[in-house]
Design a protein around this motif. Structure first.
Motif, PDB file in Angstrom:
ATOM      1  N   ALA A  37       0.826  -1.208   0.000  1.00 52.01           N
ATOM      2  CA  ALA A  37       0.000   0.000   0.000  1.00 52.01           C
ATOM      3  C   ALA A  37       0.863   1.262   0.000  1.00 52.01           C
ATOM      4  O   ALA A  37       0.544   2.246  -0.680  1.00 52.01           O
ATOM      5  N   PHE A  38       1.955   1.246   0.744  1.00 50.34           N
ATOM      6  CA  PHE A  38       2.821   2.421   0.829  1.00 50.34           C
ATOM      7  C   PHE A  38       3.497   2.701  -0.507  1.00 50.34           C
ATOM      8  O   PHE A  38       3.556   3.846  -0.962  1.00 50.34           O
ATOM      9  N   SER A  39       3.999   1.668  -1.164  1.00 51.36           N
ATOM     10  CA  SER A  39       4.669   1.853  -2.448  1.00 51.36           C
ATOM     11  C   SER A  39       3.674   2.147  -3.563  1.00 51.36           C
ATOM     12  O   SER A  39       3.992   2.841  -4.530  1.00 51.36           O
ATOM     13  N   LEU A  40       2.453   1.641  -3.434  1.00 53.99           N
ATOM     14  CA  LEU A  40       1.435   1.882  -4.456  1.00 53.99           C
ATOM     15  C   LEU A  40       1.043   3.352  -4.486  1.00 53.99           C
ATOM     16  O   LEU A  40       1.011   3.982  -5.549  1.00 53.99           O
ATOM     17  N   GLY A  41       0.761   3.915  -3.321  1.00 60.45           N
ATOM     18  CA  GLY A  41       0.424   5.335  -3.273  1.00 60.45           C
ATOM     19  C   GLY A  41       1.634   6.219  -3.516  1.00 60.45           C
ATOM     20  O   GLY A  41       1.509   7.331  -4.040  1.00 60.45           O
ATOM     21  N   GLY A  42       2.813   5.727  -3.130  1.00 60.12           N
ATOM     22  CA  GLY A  42       4.020   6.527  -3.271  1.00 60.12           C
ATOM     23  C   GLY A  42       4.850   6.165  -4.487  1.00 60.12           C
ATOM     24  O   GLY A  42       6.081   6.276  -4.441  1.00 60.12           O
ATOM     25  N   ASP A  43       4.203   5.728  -5.571  1.00 60.13           N
ATOM     26  CA  ASP A  43       4.961   5.267  -6.738  1.00 60.13           C
ATOM     27  C   ASP A  43       5.710   6.386  -7.447  1.00 60.13           C
ATOM     28  O   ASP A  43       6.573   6.128  -8.282  1.00 60.13           O
ATOM     29  N   THR A  44       5.397   7.657  -7.123  1.00 62.02           N
ATOM     30  CA  THR A  44       6.152   8.776  -7.686  1.00 62.02           C
ATOM     31  C   THR A  44       6.858   9.578  -6.598  1.00 62.02           C
ATOM     32  O   THR A  44       7.322  10.686  -6.842  1.00 62.02           O
ATOM     33  N   GLY A  45       6.935   9.008  -5.394  1.00 61.63           N
ATOM     34  CA  GLY A  45       7.645   9.671  -4.313  1.00 61.63           C
ATOM     35  C   GLY A  45       6.812  10.599  -3.458  1.00 61.63           C
ATOM     36  O   GLY A  45       7.355  11.304  -2.605  1.00 61.63           O
ATOM     37  N   ASP A  46       5.496  10.606  -3.641  1.00 56.54           N
ATOM     38  CA  ASP A  46       4.613  11.464  -2.849  1.00 56.54           C
ATOM     39  C   ASP A  46       4.262  10.740  -1.551  1.00 56.54           C
ATOM     40  O   ASP A  46       3.449   9.813  -1.540  1.00 56.54           O
ATOM     41  N   ILE A  47       4.858  11.157  -0.446  1.00 59.84           N
ATOM     42  CA  ILE A  47       4.650  10.446   0.813  1.00 59.84           C
ATOM     43  C   ILE A  47       3.224  10.641   1.332  1.00 59.84           C
ATOM     44  O   ILE A  47       2.688   9.790   2.043  1.00 59.84           O
ATOM     45  N   GLY A  48       2.575  11.741   0.954  1.00 58.87           N
ATOM     46  CA  GLY A  48       1.197  11.942   1.364  1.00 58.87           C
ATOM     47  C   GLY A  48       0.280  10.886   0.775  1.00 58.87           C
ATOM     48  O   GLY A  48      -0.575  10.322   1.469  1.00 58.87           O
ATOM     49  N   LYS A  49       0.462  10.584  -0.502  1.00 55.64           N
ATOM     50  CA  LYS A  49      -0.354   9.563  -1.149  1.00 55.64           C
ATOM     51  C   LYS A  49       0.033   8.169  -0.665  1.00 55.64           C
ATOM     52  O   LYS A  49      -0.811   7.280  -0.564  1.00 55.64           O
ATOM     53  N   ALA A  50       1.321   7.978  -0.367  1.00 55.22           N
ATOM     54  CA  ALA A  50       1.766   6.698   0.198  1.00 55.22           C
ATOM     55  C   ALA A  50       1.093   6.470   1.549  1.00 55.22           C
ATOM     56  O   ALA A  50       0.600   5.371   1.837  1.00 55.22           O
ATOM     57  N   ALA A  51       1.060   7.520   2.366  1.00 57.81           N
ATOM     58  CA  ALA A  51       0.422   7.424   3.682  1.00 57.81           C
ATOM     59  C   ALA A  51      -1.074   7.189   3.535  1.00 57.81           C
ATOM     60  O   ALA A  51      -1.663   6.380   4.261  1.00 57.81           O
TER      61      ALA A  51
END
Length: 445
Positions: free
Chosen positions: A133-147
């Motif tokens: 889930a963390f890498s899916l949301g953060g696939d472009t380096g956006d930690i907010g979306k990863a979180a």
């Protein structure tokens, strides 16, 4: 605590060290440390969320971030997305008299809901390791979306409402260790792990820099190679780090180096970002007695027991896992005695594969039993037959005498709040699920 009980994410322990350390920072470094902490917008398509069943209590989701950006690139240059090394929820009671730290094995096989990716597109719901889930949301380096994707996944899987988020990455951990002059470890056997960049001889020695980082990251070169074993080693290392920090962080220089490294690698939700809210949280943690802070992990067993071809993941053990989630959601303390009872009840899991299920369609709509049966099979349950039943509402679970445990395991994995009932006419050796009109037609496990 027993070795099995001492399971807590390193990120959670590091966060505690950061919070408690700020109590002695002083105004002279306040502005610099405050500026180090990054606040992220975590409201990216969270959608419907679990109700907060205990106003006043707090659930803080803590991630040990295995980001491969910048100095972390040496740990996997081919990975462009952010990586979640460890995951936990720190629950603070409403009266602030106790706390539970619940660790999630990163190999937990769960349903990953649809999430907003870095480019704005949405992923398709599917089952995989919880740390995806963390890498899916953060696939472009956006930690907010990863979180956000991680919060959405944890909330959907547990029913817990997450109030705050915090993430620490590799470099912050290494800097904290270096500020203390290293930490002593005493491996019984030599440790050589190419992936973790670790090369240690047996015996007690001081580790820092890459060796310290490799020691808490190594997995395959120690014991059974499981993630659970690694979390236990991380716990022991953080206990040593905390002890040394308390004894050595008495000078302004040492304290500044420790906190500077930590806060540079700390990202939180916007409400928690800053020394002031973190200090307030630190004060809360500091006042909780040691015997009222309990660490535990989600009860689990190897998924191989349900799906013989899967030797890489674990599944959560029910009904025990559900009991833990409900206790925290309702702000009920899992103290040492409760944890001991939980461990005993989880010693002999009732696996999904051992539950034989007869699925009946009570909706009047053709195909509903087959759809539910297919989803149950993906979870590892043994579906013996499907058929029709008179239209019924709501969905029900019936079991013969002696199969209550199996019926409860099934109920815990289904949507809604189903209470199994013993029925004399139930098929011997089988649990009967009668799907009613209230059962979600799109449920896929």
């Amino acid at each position: 605590m027993t070795r099995r009980g001492r399971v807590v994410a390193w990120a959670g322990a590091v966060l505690a060290a950061v919070l408690l350390g700020t109590t002695g920072a002083g105004a002279w470094v306040y502005q610099h440390l405050d500026a180090n902490i990054r606040g992220a917008d975590i409201d990216h398509g969270l959608g419907d969320r679990p109700a907060n069943l205990s106003p006043g209590s707090k659930n803080i989701l803590v991630v040990g971030s295995d980001s491969r950006a910048g100095a972390n690139a040496r740990y996997g240059k081919g990975l462009t997305s952010m990586q979640s090394d460890t995951l936990m929820v720190l629950h603070l009671s409403a009266d602030r008299h106790w706390a539970n730290a619940l660790s999630f094995p990163r190999d937990s096989w769960v349903r990953i809901p649809s999430c907003v990716r870095g480019d704005g597109s949405r992923s398709t719901p599917h089952h995989f390791k919880i740390n995806e889930a963390f890498s899916l949301g953060g696939d472009t380096g956006d930690i907010g979306k990863a979180a956000s994707c991680t919060i959405k996944t944890v909330e959907a899987a547990t029913g817990l409402h997450i109030d705050h988020f915090a993430s620490l990455d590799f470099q912050g951990f290494k800097g904290m260790v270096n500020a203390l002059g290293g930490i002593e470890v005493c491996p019984e056997h030599a440790l050589h792990d190419v992936k973790a960049h670790l090369n240690l001889q047996a015996g007690c020695q001081n580790v820092r820099d890459e060796q310290a980082l490799g020691y808490v990251r190594t997995r395959y070169s120690v014991g059974d190679g499981s993630d659970l074993g690694r979390i236990g080693r991380q716990q022991e290392f953080l206990k040593a780090l905390g002890t040394k920090a308390r004894s050595q962080l008495t000078s302004p220089g040492a304290l500044y180096g420790f906190l500077d490294s930590a806060t540079k690698s700390l990202t939180t939700d916007r409400d928690l970002a800053g020394i002031t809210p973190l200090y307030d949280l630190a004060a809360t943690l500091k006042d909780i007695p040691a015997d009222r802070l309990t660490f535990l992990t989600v009860p689990n067993y190897p998924r191989e027991a349900d799906v013989p071809t899967d030797r890489a993941n674990v599944v959560w053990q029910y009904p025990q896992a559900g009991d833990v989630f409900r206790d925290l959601a309702h702000d009920r303390e899992i103290d040492t005695a409760a944890k001991r009872k939980l461990t005993a009840s989880a010693a002999h899991p009732v696996t999904a594969a051992s539950v034989r299920i007869r699925v009946l369609n009570g909706t009047g709509t053709p195909g509903r039993a087959a759809t539910a049966a297919a989803a149950l099979r993906t979870l590892g349950f043994t579906v013996t037959t499907t058929g029709n039943a008179p239209t019924t509402d709501p969905t029900s679970i019936d079991h013969p005498s002696g199969l209550r445990d199996q019926a409860e395991v099934l109920a815990a994995r289904l949507p809604g709040d189903l209470t199994p009932r013993e029925a004399a006419e139930a098929v011997p050796g089988e649990v009967t699920l009668t799907v009613g009109p209230d059962f979600p037609a799109d449920w896929d496990g």
